[in-house]
Design an enzyme around this catalytic site. Structure first.
Site, short mmCIF file in Angstrom:
data_model
loop_
_atom_site.label_atom_id
_atom_site.label_comp_id
_atom_site.label_asym_id
_atom_site.label_seq_id
_atom_site.Cartn_x
_atom_site.Cartn_y
_atom_site.Cartn_z
N SER B 142 0.79 -1.22 0.00
CA SER B 142 0.00 0.00 0.00
C SER B 142 0.83 1.27 0.00
O SER B 142 0.32 2.33 -0.30
CB SER B 142 -0.99 0.02 1.16
OG SER B 142 -0.45 0.68 2.25
N LYS B 180 1.16 4.27 7.43
CA LYS B 180 0.48 5.17 6.49
C LYS B 180 0.99 6.60 6.68
O LYS B 180 1.56 6.93 7.71
CB LYS B 180 -1.04 5.19 6.77
CG LYS B 180 -1.77 3.91 6.42
CD LYS B 180 -2.02 3.80 4.95
CE LYS B 180 -2.82 2.57 4.55
NZ LYS B 180 -2.95 1.50 5.51
#
Lengths: 222, 222
Positions: B142, B180
């Site tokens: 990701s 993230k």
DNA sequence: CAAAACGTGAACTAAAAGAGAACATAAGGT
DNA sequence: ACCTTATGTTCTCTTTTAGTTCACGTTTTG
């Protein structure tokens, strides 16, 4: 306590004393730090003396002595250092290895071949292959799709051997070094960037010389 | 004896000196404390000097020295770099540090929080920030657009402090850890992946706990 | 509330660093 | 001794990086 340059010089002197015993001359220190004049070395030496890290005899050549090292830097005890045939890598202890940093290499448009090593980076020995290794700083974005970003430092194992699919430092026409994925197609060699904005370049095998292959990468976030 | 800020700065300086020897500049200290102006640092430094915790050479760059630490804080003597609450990092010598590897973290779908450290990795001390650090292995794709690939090892500086735009290890609802980019929007917190196939996730600030921030990355090619 | 601690931004000053050249001294060889 | 080379020292300039100070506003705390 020390500036980066001061520390770099101190570690260089310490390494030399511990590995061979002969203290470096101002010219050697100048080269080790990548300077073009030794007056800068003179100032750094003064700063180190002022701070009590080294002692010297006035007006005597190669008469330096390291008194102490900064906290957190372990003395380089044993006679150690240059690993045979290596490009100048020095080993510290405990699995660490110090590699010469040979300047920047374009991942994008090829630039001229390497300048001299002007600094060193420390990398885990485990990351370094068996052969001679050195480090390069990446400039440009052409390998971005393989996660190699502008500013990253890569470890290159030097040598001509490379298989298709490996990422290599390739020298085209003996003048431009670039980092690309290699693909061999019979007589021709393709250098494949990893960025949709760049084109695959294909050359006759004679024109391309593989300087080394990518074995490691690291990056710092600030 | 010390205010919180003074102590924070003192520990930062001490950590830096013990990990590399190069003392931080006012600008670096400013950043480390999350300030926007270095005049505040100046005042803190004066306060620390006045109280006898540090010594400095007047008008010299990066010439700080820690004289003592507050009671109850163990000196970060030689073997260490990591201040209190260490996750288990051990230092080797010569600028190397060994960090515990806390298992894998999903850059993709969040997975459960860390298992125990089951191995260690060696990283250059220079890559390690001031605070407690540990390593994680990346699983998933990701963060691929920021050059963080499946299988990479990342260094995390543990702690809740993080600014918008930094890449963090975030724990959502105390059970899922994920890597993230952080964006704070008042009461809500967005966790932004770097992969067009993944969605930005937004949570109420209460549900998200920042475990640490990304300070380094390395990768091996085989 | 008042004092102390914090935070910010700008202007200013001072070191650090890099370059190049002239000059001084030390060491070695003949 | 004399010459030569290697090395170290100083000086001047320029650029970059780092440190200092001040004025003013906000927050924390006794």
């Amino acid at each position: 306590m020390l500036t980066a340059k001061q520390q770099q010089l101190l570690l260089f002197i310490d390494g030399r004393l511990n590995s061979g015993g002969v203290s470096p001359s101002f010219d050697e220190m100048k080269d080790a730090l990548g300077l073009k004049s030794k007056s800068g070395v003179h100032r750094l030496i003064n700063a180190l003396e002022e701070r009590g890290f080294i002692k010297r005899m006035a007006n005597r050549a190669r008469a330096l002595e390291v008194v102490k090292l900064p906290d957190g830097i372990a003395p380089t005890d044993q006679p150690s250092n240059v690993v045979e045939g290596n490009f100048g890598a020095t080993t510290g202890s405990a699995g660490m290895i110090e590699l010469p940093l040979h300047g920047r290499i374009a991942a994008g448009a090829p630039i001229e071949a390497f300048e001299n090593a002007d600094s060193f980076v420390q990398v885990p020995a485990a990351m370094v292959g068996r052969g001679d290794c050195y480090a390069l700083e990446i400039s440009g974005e052409s390998m971005i799709d393989l996660g190699i970003l502008d500013g990253d430092t890569v470890i290159i194992e030097s040598g001509p051997a490379a298989r298709s699919g490996e990422i290599v430092v390739a020298l085209v026409d003996d003048m431009e070094a670039t980092l690309k994925t290699l693909r061999k197609d019979g007589r021709s060699v393709a250098l494949i960037p990893a960025n949709k904005d760049h084109e695959i370049q294909t050359y006759d095998a004679d024109r391309v010389q593989v300087q080394g292959r990518l074995v490691g990468l690291f990056r710092q976030y600030h």
